[in-house]
Write an enzyme that holds these catalytic residues in place. Sequence first.
Site, PDB file in Angstrom:
ATOM      1  N   ALA A 145     -22.194  10.533  18.152  1.00 52.82           N
ATOM      2  CA  ALA A 145     -22.053   9.053  18.435  1.00 52.82           C
ATOM      3  C   ALA A 145     -22.465   8.740  19.834  1.00 52.82           C
ATOM      4  O   ALA A 145     -22.974   7.613  19.997  1.00 52.82           O
ATOM      5  CB  ALA A 145     -20.612   8.379  18.171  1.00 52.82           C
ATOM      6  N   ARG A 186     -15.647  12.464  10.484  1.00 53.84           N
ATOM      7  CA  ARG A 186     -14.141  11.885  11.030  1.00 53.84           C
ATOM      8  C   ARG A 186     -14.488  11.287  12.448  1.00 53.84           C
ATOM      9  O   ARG A 186     -15.051  12.252  13.423  1.00 53.84           O
ATOM     10  CB  ARG A 186     -13.285  13.019  10.899  1.00 53.84           C
ATOM     11  CG  ARG A 186     -11.742  12.290  10.897  1.00 53.84           C
ATOM     12  CD  ARG A 186     -10.643  13.332  10.716  1.00 53.84           C
ATOM     13  NE  ARG A 186      -9.483  12.845  11.087  1.00 53.84           N
ATOM     14  CZ  ARG A 186      -8.360  13.358  10.648  1.00 53.84           C
ATOM     15  NH1 ARG A 186      -8.574  14.666  10.619  1.00 53.84           N
ATOM     16  NH2 ARG A 186      -7.213  12.932  10.896  1.00 53.84           N
ATOM     17  N   GLY A 195     -17.740  17.187  17.137  1.00 53.98           N
ATOM     18  CA  GLY A 195     -19.018  16.859  16.675  1.00 53.98           C
ATOM     19  C   GLY A 195     -19.430  15.476  16.310  1.00 53.98           C
ATOM     20  O   GLY A 195     -20.499  15.113  16.887  1.00 53.98           O
ATOM     21  N   CYS A 196     -18.506  14.628  15.947  1.00 50.52           N
ATOM     22  CA  CYS A 196     -18.910  13.497  15.489  1.00 50.52           C
ATOM     23  C   CYS A 196     -18.870  12.752  16.914  1.00 50.52           C
ATOM     24  O   CYS A 196     -19.683  11.859  16.935  1.00 50.52           O
ATOM     25  CB  CYS A 196     -17.836  12.883  14.566  1.00 50.52           C
ATOM     26  SG  CYS A 196     -17.696  13.668  12.968  1.00 50.52           S
ATOM     27  N   THR A 197     -17.985  12.892  17.860  1.00 50.72           N
ATOM     28  CA  THR A 197     -18.017  12.427  19.118  1.00 50.72           C
ATOM     29  C   THR A 197     -19.280  12.348  19.795  1.00 50.72           C
ATOM     30  O   THR A 197     -20.087  11.626  20.281  1.00 50.72           O
ATOM     31  CB  THR A 197     -16.943  12.936  19.892  1.00 50.72           C
ATOM     32  OG1 THR A 197     -15.479  12.709  19.269  1.00 50.72           O
ATOM     33  CG2 THR A 197     -16.963  12.002  21.295  1.00 50.72           C
TER      34      THR A 197
END
Length: 230
Positions: free
Chosen positions: A125, A115, A120-122
């Site tokens: 990326a 998401r 974590g995704c930030t």
Amino acid sequence: MSKKSRKKSSKTPSVTPTAKKTPVKARAATQTKLAKTQRTPASKSTGTIAKTTSHKAASKRLNSSKSASAPETAAKAGLAEGQKAPAFRLPRDGGGVVALSDYAGQKLVLFFYPRADTPGCTREAIDFTRLTGAFAKAGTAVLGISADPVKAQDKFRDKHGLGVPLVSDETHEMLEAYGAWGEKSMYGKSFLGILRTTMLLGADGKIARIWRNVRVDGHADEVLEAARSL
């Protein structure tokens, strides 16, 4: 009439009603107790059976749904190294469209994240953005994919200054084709969602490396090394 006769006759009426009333009350009391005794265990027993039946039915439904989805999930997650990468054509941040054919003859990294704008995704990326130049020198392009709508991808990009294209797969077609969609669990509950996965495609369009259940820290650097050695 003698005194003895009068005494006997006066006692007779008082004895007779008492004798009649006592058994009636006793029988009524006995019947009432019996009725209560019969009703109580029956209601308790019925409640227990109902609860047990309901619990068993719920368990069966849960087990049957899991057993039915398991083969399907396993089949989709069976994409292996050396196989041809499934084709895709999806919208990306900024309003454009991206397709696998756009990267023909070029190495390509696909990182699937659960998401946009979550911790974590930030981090993931940002790490891939930091290494964009190094990936370019290695002849490798990088795409991030999630089920977020394009507007959410735009906000994610702008908020963190991301430099990799962010692909939107709201229908989960690509996610399922690449085995990045499946059963997850959190706080004891199971649900379907994106499995953090990364794939490195070779210039021949085949899958060279697969990373499943990715741990974010140091992951982008590891993928870069793999791309350099490919």
